[in-house]
Write a protein that holds these residues in place. Structure first.
Motif, mmCIF file in Angstrom:
data_model
loop_
_atom_site.group_PDB
_atom_site.id
_atom_site.type_symbol
_atom_site.label_atom_id
_atom_site.label_comp_id
_atom_site.label_asym_id
_atom_site.label_seq_id
_atom_site.Cartn_x
_atom_site.Cartn_y
_atom_site.Cartn_z
ATOM 1 N N VAL A 45 0.640 -1.548 -0.107
ATOM 2 C CA VAL A 45 0.008 0.322 -0.436
ATOM 3 C C VAL A 45 1.246 1.552 0.338
ATOM 4 O O VAL A 45 1.663 1.243 0.903
ATOM 5 C CB VAL A 45 -1.053 0.610 0.497
ATOM 6 N N ILE A 47 0.279 5.802 0.073
ATOM 7 C CA ILE A 47 -0.571 7.012 0.267
ATOM 8 C C ILE A 47 -0.026 8.299 -0.198
ATOM 9 O O ILE A 47 1.297 8.610 0.314
ATOM 10 C CB ILE A 47 -1.182 6.662 1.827
ATOM 11 N N VAL A 377 -1.320 -1.041 -4.215
ATOM 12 C CA VAL A 377 -2.455 0.225 -4.314
ATOM 13 C C VAL A 377 -1.704 1.132 -4.305
ATOM 14 O O VAL A 377 -1.055 1.337 -3.054
ATOM 15 C CB VAL A 377 -4.015 -0.165 -4.438
ATOM 16 N N LEU A 379 -2.916 5.353 -3.384
ATOM 17 C CA LEU A 379 -4.109 5.412 -3.311
ATOM 18 C C LEU A 379 -3.550 7.283 -2.976
ATOM 19 O O LEU A 379 -2.536 7.768 -2.556
ATOM 20 C CB LEU A 379 -5.037 5.677 -1.748
ATOM 21 N N THR A 381 -4.994 11.786 -2.457
ATOM 22 C CA THR A 381 -5.787 12.239 -2.075
ATOM 23 C C THR A 381 -5.407 13.066 -1.669
ATOM 24 O O THR A 381 -3.976 13.980 -2.022
ATOM 25 C CB THR A 381 -6.612 11.396 -1.038
ATOM 26 N N PHE A 397 -10.753 11.136 -4.355
ATOM 27 C CA PHE A 397 -9.800 9.369 -4.082
ATOM 28 C C PHE A 397 -9.578 8.761 -5.369
ATOM 29 O O PHE A 397 -10.409 8.380 -5.574
ATOM 30 C CB PHE A 397 -10.555 8.857 -2.809
ATOM 31 N N LEU A 399 -7.425 5.625 -6.798
ATOM 32 C CA LEU A 399 -6.665 4.427 -6.521
ATOM 33 C C LEU A 399 -6.443 3.419 -7.423
ATOM 34 O O LEU A 399 -6.708 3.026 -9.021
ATOM 35 C CB LEU A 399 -8.253 3.632 -5.563
ATOM 36 N N PHE A 407 -8.872 -5.331 -5.781
ATOM 37 C CA PHE A 407 -9.458 -4.257 -6.069
ATOM 38 C C PHE A 407 -9.765 -4.222 -7.459
ATOM 39 O O PHE A 407 -8.859 -4.591 -8.047
ATOM 40 C CB PHE A 407 -8.537 -3.129 -5.541
ATOM 41 N N THR A 409 -10.410 -2.211 -11.112
ATOM 42 C CA THR A 409 -9.917 -1.637 -11.671
ATOM 43 C C THR A 409 -10.970 -1.469 -12.877
ATOM 44 O O THR A 409 -11.586 -2.058 -13.441
ATOM 45 C CB THR A 409 -8.363 -1.450 -11.692
ATOM 46 N N VAL A 425 -13.204 4.284 2.997
ATOM 47 C CA VAL A 425 -11.558 3.256 2.103
ATOM 48 C C VAL A 425 -10.522 3.217 2.311
ATOM 49 O O VAL A 425 -10.271 2.263 2.231
ATOM 50 C CB VAL A 425 -11.046 5.141 1.494
ATOM 51 N N LEU A 429 -9.280 -0.538 2.436
ATOM 52 C CA LEU A 429 -7.171 -0.644 1.813
ATOM 53 C C LEU A 429 -7.115 -2.151 3.255
ATOM 54 O O LEU A 429 -6.578 -3.056 3.062
ATOM 55 C CB LEU A 429 -6.872 0.300 2.435
#
Length: 456
Positions: A45, A47, A377, A379, A381, A397, A399, A407, A409, A425, A429
């Motif tokens: 992950v 972010i 993924v 993310l 934002t 958001f 992704l 997930f 897509t 959200v 995750l």
């Protein structure tokens, strides 16, 4: 320092390990190594946050599966099949519990999805830098859970990186409630720390290192009795601080511990850092690119599975002269708000290009029958929506990546008719990386569950 290496996606260099440790010492680990070889690719992950909102001109038009990005993010149409865009996600931690709508009070809620704490009890709170989060940020929550499982442990629990972060930088990532982590803004420092001892393409453990680690005794273990005595005499606040410090020391020890060292896959590479000459926004781009390269290759080398990248901060004065923009980004979100909409859209497009680079970088690294992006993924934002001054509803958001098939897509999911809290959200995750027991995150009263249609 050296680490254990895989010569391809599925095989350890067992002979190299045995040569380094000796047959007797290594034999006990061979079943563990074979079990690891059978595991599927790790889920990861990232972010990525950008400051001062994301202009509404990025929003898609069309239906759930037949859509295109808006003009500001048109560059992402090339990789649209890798992305799901969420519309109608609100910062309900703010909208259901109004506090001063300024950067210092609200920024803590972005990644923690929890209420903010004002230690000043309302005394000039809007400009106070003393606001803190009452919860842990989602990246650190995921890192803790992954590190608690021996099958998903890595050399580093997470990467917290920044590109030109400043006054508000420490307010997004929280190791624990009221315990912010300041991102590393120096790519050289982060590069040295993450890739120390990494030997791309195969190799053998350093026998001298193994011998040295065998002689080491944990610093914490050696003083455990004294620590217990101190902890029994201090108050709860001091106890929390001491325990946090102890945990930080143990994390360093883990990185030095041979048994905890990660495996570098065949696609593992040590990236070269780029210089940062040119205009202010060109320097900003190159600093962020260095951080994206470090994160991407840290994933390929399985040094960590969780990362955050914060571009600048809410008071960013960066001028995007390459776009013909002379005003600072933050000023454009307040001064002449309406007339400056076009400039904000240009900056959103500039950051969309950076997001696309990240996607393509991960996509270029092979892993199994696909790429690192397939098992990751990203993310993207921001702390507010960009359509209003500090608007806290309908926050974009993005992704990107399938998270190992977890997930869906290539979708445009629109919840604007019945908005969701961004807590949902983060529940998605957690469940996407395999934490099926996580049904709530942050402020529990706002949670409905995983985002409908996102999980495969």
């Amino acid at each position: 320092m050296s680490i254990l290496i895989k010569t391809d996606k599925n095989k350890w260099t067992r002979r190299a390990l045995i040569r380094g440790m000796g047959v007797g010492a290594a034999s006990a680990l061979l079943p563990v190594l074979e079990a690891d070889a059978q595991d599927s690719a790790p889920k990861r992950v990232i972010i990525m946050t950008t400051p001062n909102g994301i202009a509404p001109e990025v929003e898609p038009v069309g239906s759930q599966t037949n859509w295109q990005f808006g003009s500001a993010a048109s560059t992402l149409n090339d990789v649209r099949s890798d992305i799901t865009y969420l519309r109608g996600i609100d910062l309900k931690t703010y909208t259901t519990n109004r506090i001063p709508n300024d950067h210092p009070p609200v920024i803590h809620q972005l990644l923690t999805a929890s209420d903010s704490i004002d230690p000043m009890d309302g005394s000039n709170p809007a400009v106070s830098g003393t606001w803190l989060a009452s919860g842990q940020s989602i990246d650190q929550f995921l890192a803790d859970r992954l590190m608690a499982n021996p099958a998903t442990q890595t050399r580093f629990r997470s990467i917290v990186a920044g590109a030109d972060c400043g006054a508000f930088a420490w307010q997004q990532v929280y190791r624990q409630p009221q315990e912010p982590i300041f991102p590393e803004n120096n790519a050289g420092n982060l590069h040295a720390r993450i890739f120390e001892g990494v030997t791309p393409g195969g190799g053998q453990p350093d026998p001298a290192l193994i011998a040295e680690l065998a002689r080491r005794k944990s610093v914490v273990d050696s003083v455990q009795d004294e620590l217990n005595a101190v902890l029994s005499r201090v108050g709860s606040a001091d106890k929390q601080k001491i325990e946090s410090h102890i945990n930080a020391i143990r994390e360093i020890e883990q990185r030095l511990d041979f048994d905890q060292q990660s495996s570098a896959g065949a696609a593992c590479e040590v990236p070269n850092l780029r210089g940062t000459p040119g205009s202010q926004d060109d320097q900003h781009r190159l600093k962020g690119t260095n951080m994206m390269d470090i994160i991407a290759n840290a994933f390929a080398c399985d040094q960590t599975r969780v990362a955050t990248l914060q571009w600048a901060n809410g008071a960013s004065g960066i001028r995007f002269s390459s776009l013909g923009i002379d005003e600072g980004h933050h000023d454009l979100t307040h001064d002449n708000f309406g007339p400056n909409a076009g400039k904000r859209a240009q900056i959103a497009g500039w950051y969309a290009e950076r997001f696309k680079y990240f996607i393509e970088k991960l996509k270029s690294i092979p892993e199994g029958s696909g790429s690192v992006l397939d098992n990751t993924v990203i993310l993207w934002t921001s702390e507010h929506n960009g359509a209003q001054q500090h608007g806290r509803t309908n926050i974009p958001f993005f992704l990107a990546g399938g998270l190992g098939g977890a997930f869906n897509t290539g979708q445009f999911l629109d919840f604007s008719g019945n908005s969701l809290a961004h807590n949902d959200v983060y529940v998605s995750l957690a469940q996407g990386v395999g934490l099926s027991d996580v049904t709530s995150f942050g402020k529990a009263s706002l949670v409905r569950g995983p985002v409908p249609g996102l999980l495969a």
